[in-house]
Enzyme design. Structure first.
Site, mmCIF file in Angstrom:
data_model
loop_
_atom_site.group_PDB
_atom_site.id
_atom_site.type_symbol
_atom_site.label_atom_id
_atom_site.label_comp_id
_atom_site.label_asym_id
_atom_site.label_seq_id
_atom_site.Cartn_x
_atom_site.Cartn_y
_atom_site.Cartn_z
ATOM 1 N N GLN A 1 89.934 66.141 128.483
ATOM 2 C CA GLN A 1 89.421 64.764 128.394
ATOM 3 C C GLN A 1 88.946 64.489 126.956
ATOM 4 O O GLN A 1 89.510 65.060 126.039
ATOM 5 C CB GLN A 1 88.308 64.520 129.413
ATOM 6 C CG GLN A 1 88.773 64.456 130.867
ATOM 7 C CD GLN A 1 88.994 65.809 131.506
ATOM 8 O OE1 GLN A 1 88.118 66.651 131.508
ATOM 9 N NE2 GLN A 1 90.164 66.042 132.058
ATOM 10 N N ASP B 1 93.714 62.470 125.783
ATOM 11 C CA ASP B 1 95.106 62.329 125.362
ATOM 12 C C ASP B 1 95.264 62.187 123.850
ATOM 13 O O ASP B 1 96.179 61.502 123.362
ATOM 14 C CB ASP B 1 95.766 61.122 126.071
ATOM 15 C CG ASP B 1 95.685 61.240 127.578
ATOM 16 O OD1 ASP B 1 95.762 62.376 128.073
ATOM 17 O OD2 ASP B 1 95.541 60.202 128.256
ATOM 18 N N LYS C 1 95.455 67.151 122.190
ATOM 19 C CA LYS C 1 94.769 68.460 122.178
ATOM 20 C C LYS C 1 95.751 69.597 122.474
ATOM 21 O O LYS C 1 95.700 70.642 121.847
ATOM 22 C CB LYS C 1 93.644 68.474 123.231
ATOM 23 C CG LYS C 1 92.552 67.449 122.955
ATOM 24 C CD LYS C 1 91.516 67.422 124.056
ATOM 25 C CE LYS C 1 92.032 66.867 125.376
ATOM 26 N NZ LYS C 1 92.369 65.433 125.367
ATOM 27 N N GLY D 1 96.106 66.546 131.302
ATOM 28 C CA GLY D 1 97.545 66.743 131.134
ATOM 29 C C GLY D 1 97.759 66.997 129.654
ATOM 30 O O GLY D 1 97.609 66.090 128.845
ATOM 31 N N HIS D 2 98.014 68.248 129.306
ATOM 32 C CA HIS D 2 98.154 68.620 127.896
ATOM 33 C C HIS D 2 99.613 68.956 127.606
ATOM 34 O O HIS D 2 100.178 69.862 128.213
ATOM 35 C CB HIS D 2 97.245 69.809 127.565
ATOM 36 C CG HIS D 2 95.781 69.496 127.726
ATOM 37 N ND1 HIS D 2 94.784 70.394 127.499
ATOM 38 C CD2 HIS D 2 95.150 68.329 128.057
ATOM 39 C CE1 HIS D 2 93.608 69.816 127.699
ATOM 40 N NE2 HIS D 2 93.806 68.561 128.053
ATOM 41 N N GLY E 1 101.083 59.244 134.862
ATOM 42 C CA GLY E 1 102.186 58.376 134.451
ATOM 43 C C GLY E 1 101.771 56.933 134.200
ATOM 44 O O GLY E 1 102.617 56.078 133.919
HETATM 45 P P1 GDP Z 1 96.175 65.811 125.355
HETATM 46 O O1 GDP Z 1 95.789 65.458 126.746
HETATM 47 O O2 GDP Z 1 95.070 65.557 124.374
HETATM 48 O O3 GDP Z 1 96.721 67.203 125.227
HETATM 49 O O4 GDP Z 1 97.338 64.816 124.947
HETATM 50 P P2 GDP Z 1 98.609 64.412 125.872
HETATM 51 O O5 GDP Z 1 99.535 65.558 125.915
HETATM 52 O O6 GDP Z 1 98.159 63.821 127.148
HETATM 53 O O7 GDP Z 1 99.194 63.190 125.036
HETATM 54 C C1 GDP Z 1 99.606 63.316 123.725
HETATM 55 C C2 GDP Z 1 101.082 62.928 123.644
HETATM 56 O O8 GDP Z 1 101.433 62.735 122.269
HETATM 57 C C3 GDP Z 1 102.026 64.008 124.121
HETATM 58 O O9 GDP Z 1 103.154 63.376 124.680
HETATM 59 C C4 GDP Z 1 102.406 64.774 122.864
HETATM 60 O O10 GDP Z 1 103.656 65.423 122.952
HETATM 61 C C5 GDP Z 1 102.446 63.657 121.860
HETATM 62 N N1 GDP Z 1 102.075 64.021 120.484
HETATM 63 C C6 GDP Z 1 101.133 64.905 120.054
HETATM 64 N N2 GDP Z 1 101.025 64.833 118.726
HETATM 65 C C7 GDP Z 1 101.904 63.904 118.284
HETATM 66 C C8 GDP Z 1 102.236 63.354 117.007
HETATM 67 O O11 GDP Z 1 101.665 63.704 115.987
HETATM 68 N N3 GDP Z 1 103.175 62.369 116.982
HETATM 69 C C9 GDP Z 1 103.811 61.924 118.101
HETATM 70 N N4 GDP Z 1 104.709 60.961 117.968
HETATM 71 N N5 GDP Z 1 103.526 62.421 119.321
HETATM 72 C C10 GDP Z 1 102.589 63.381 119.407
HETATM 73 P P1 IMO Z 2 93.266 64.981 128.975
HETATM 74 O O1 IMO Z 2 92.659 66.374 129.009
HETATM 75 C C1 IMO Z 2 92.756 60.734 129.679
HETATM 76 C C2 IMO Z 2 90.124 59.552 132.969
HETATM 77 C C3 IMO Z 2 90.762 58.882 134.162
HETATM 78 C C4 IMO Z 2 89.618 57.971 134.595
HETATM 79 C C5 IMO Z 2 88.384 58.829 134.334
HETATM 80 C C6 IMO Z 2 87.858 59.561 135.572
HETATM 81 O O2 IMO Z 2 94.719 64.978 129.265
HETATM 82 O O3 IMO Z 2 92.878 64.300 127.729
HETATM 83 P P2 IMO Z 2 88.724 61.685 136.934
HETATM 84 O O4 IMO Z 2 89.997 61.923 137.665
HETATM 85 O O5 IMO Z 2 88.442 62.685 135.860
HETATM 86 O O6 IMO Z 2 87.547 61.508 137.848
HETATM 87 O O7 IMO Z 2 88.923 60.229 136.224
HETATM 88 O O8 IMO Z 2 88.766 59.764 133.346
HETATM 89 N N1 IMO Z 2 90.690 60.868 132.596
HETATM 90 C C7 IMO Z 2 91.487 61.066 131.541
HETATM 91 N N2 IMO Z 2 91.995 60.194 130.656
HETATM 92 N N3 IMO Z 2 92.997 62.043 129.546
HETATM 93 C C8 IMO Z 2 92.476 62.932 130.412
HETATM 94 O O9 IMO Z 2 92.593 64.271 130.247
HETATM 95 C C9 IMO Z 2 91.706 62.453 131.492
HETATM 96 N N4 IMO Z 2 91.067 63.035 132.532
HETATM 97 C C10 IMO Z 2 90.443 62.058 133.190
HETATM 98 O O10 IMO Z 2 91.905 58.158 133.801
HETATM 99 O O11 IMO Z 2 89.554 56.859 133.738
HETATM 100 MG MG MG Z 3 96.417 64.278 128.334
#
Ligand code: GDP
Ligand code: IMO
Ligand code: MG
Length: 430
Positions: A224, A13, A16, A40-41, A302
């Site tokens: 991840q 998270d 990416k 979840g990207h 969530g």
């Molecule tokens: P990922 O799994 O690495 O793709 O990251 P996620 O999408 O799960 O979580 C990143 C969250 O931060 C998302 O809600 C993005 O929309 C938000 N986000 C990404 N870059 C920025 C930033 O520079 N500032 C803020 N405030 N939010 C950001």
């Molecule tokens: P992105 O790509 C954050 C975490 C889960 C749990 C552990 C194992 O959005 O960054 P799993 O279901 O993979 O067996 O769970 O890894 N986890 C993540 N945490 N971002 C993710 O993906 C994750 N994918 C798995 O919360 O701790």
């Molecule tokens: Mg994510």
């Protein structure tokens, strides 16, 4: 020509999705090489949010997107995601979405076993996403997994499923006291998925190789983060695949000599979803403030993300493990308004200073963060697009990250949108 791998440096998270969407502009092909819909990207384009769980984040830039052999794919989730894309006007067909014939399928028993196992573990649970990821990778290693090439050949699929389901139903009934699954129902359900997805299934290694030879650029999108890696992460509180850059090659079927750069995404602070050690975690008002301002809720489940200060011990670990050639710092805007900031530069464990990330969970649990403090900044930086315009203290924070990691910061993200970005040096232009 550049072929770039993008990986998370922390526990996932890191942002990416936003960065892959942004840099996909420079790429011709975007490949996911591991994981499944545990990811979840989040992409925000023209103020509209789209969360991709399986389809690579290059899809909104109109690029060829590939689901690599290193992935475990839930076909229903993929079909739903294709529908969701079509609902927002993005056409997805065999020309722009290709699936490796070697990618493994997530089956209903994988999800059930994932959930039942977590239930059984009680307080010792990992906090998985419950998507069947671990059990699907277990079957891959046990050589009982079902791959896309088998899914689309109904004879082979039925033959294999009969044998596997027998074993899984035994486990479900006798080990987990859960109801068993019906063979015919699975065959009916999965034959619909097979029909729907068959035209996308292909030899992606051959395709990527041809494209690279004709001068096309590839972006390999990690899911991840480095510290969720099955080998190098906080085992057993990890996911079930190798998340580090080295796996981009095996997970996409390309050789290491084709990779020209590896970019690590680092959130300006640290978050983690699920269980496991987290030395710089905050349990105070500052942690709450970061969680709220950063809207730190999991994009897949969530769940509220645990928040803490930036940890350089883990970042240096990620630099080494991935051979990072550059860093992208995201969510710097979220730190605005805090009177002072901290960076964890080493750990203290039973009176000893530790600079290298420990491998065993027992030591990790005993580690206390050693901090360096910085003055914060008051300004809202979300509109800034030039490094020179950042408040001096924000610049100092970035410079210190570069100094400690000995790695250049190439991009700074100051908001979720494409434009909320300070592009210092595009990794594709090197
Ligand atoms: P990922 O799994 O690495 O793709 O990251 P996620 O999408 O799960 O979580 C990143 C969250 O931060 C998302 O809600 C993005 O929309 C938000 N986000 C990404 N870059 C920025 C930033 O520079 N500032 C803020 N405030 N939010 C950001
Ligand atoms: P992105 O790509 C954050 C975490 C889960 C749990 C552990 C194992 O959005 O960054 P799993 O279901 O993979 O067996 O769970 O890894 N986890 C993540 N945490 N971002 C993710 O993906 C994750 N994918 C798995 O919360 O701790
Ligand atoms: Mg994510």
């Amino acid at each position: 020509m550049s072929n770039i791998v993008i990986v998370g440096t922390q526990w996932g998270d890191e942002g990416k999705g936003k960065i892959v969407d942004l840099l996909s502009k420079n790429a011709d092909i975007v490949v996911r090489f591991q994981g499944g819909n545990n990811a979840g990207h989040t992409l925000v384009v023209d103020g509209k949010q789209f969360i991709s769980h399986l389809v690579p984040s290059g899809i909104l830039q109109g690029k060829i997107c590939i689901l690599g052999n290193g992935m475990v794919v839930d076909p229903k989730v993929l079909i739903d995601e294709i529908k969701a894309l079509s609902n927002i006007g993005i056409k997805v067909g065999p020309d722009n979405l290709k699936i490796s014939e070697k990618a493994h399928i997530i089956m209903p028993y994988h999800k059930l076993i994932d959930l039942e196992r977590e239930k059984k573990k009680g307080d010792n649970k990992i906090g998985t996403t419950g998507r069947g990821i671990g059990p699907a990778y277990e079957d891959k290693a046990a050589r009982t997994g079902i791959r896309f090439s088998e899914l689309i050949d109904s004879e082979v699929f039925i033959e294999k499923l009969k044998i596997v389901l027998d074993e899984k139903n035994f486990d479900l009934e006798h080990r987990f006291s859960a109801p068993s699954l019906n063979l015919e129902e699975i065959i009916d359900e999965y034959s619909i998925y097979a029909k729907r997805l068959a035209s996308h299934v292909t030899n992606i290694s051959v395709i990527i190789d041809k494209e690279i030879k004709s001068g096309k650029q590839v972006l390999l999108e990690g899911a991840q983060g480095t510290h969720l890696d099955i080998d190098h992460g906080t085992y057993p509180f990890v996911t079930s695949s190798n998340t580090v850059a080295g796996n981009a090659c095996s997970g996409a079927g390309i050789g290491p000599k084709k990779i020209t750069g590896v970019v690590g995404i680092v959130k300006a602070y640290t978050t983690r979803v699920g269980e496991g050690p987290f030395a710089s975690e905050l349990f105070d008002e500052t942690g709450d403030r970061i969680q709220k301002k950063g809207a730190e809720f999991g994009a897949t489940t969530g769940r509220m993300r645990r928040c803490g200060w930036l940890d350089m011990v883990i970042l240096k670990n990620a630099v080494r493990l991935n051979s990072l050639t550059g860093l992208v710092v995201t969510k710097l805007d979220v730190l605005g308004g805090l009177p002072s900031l901290k960076i964890c530069t080493s750990y203290e464990c039973e009176g000893k200073i530790i600079n290298d990330f420990p491998s065993d969970i027992k030591t990790l649990t005993l580690c206390k963060p050693v901090y360096e403090s910085f003055p914060g900044w008051e300004e809202d930086i979300s509109g800034i697009t030039q490094f020179a315009e950042l408040p001096e203290n924000a610049k100092k924070y970035i410079k210190r990250i570069e100094e400690i990691t000995e790695t250049p910061v190439q991009i700074i993200s100051v908001g979720p949108g494409r434009n909320e970005t300070i592009m210092i040096n595009n990794p594709f232009n090197e």
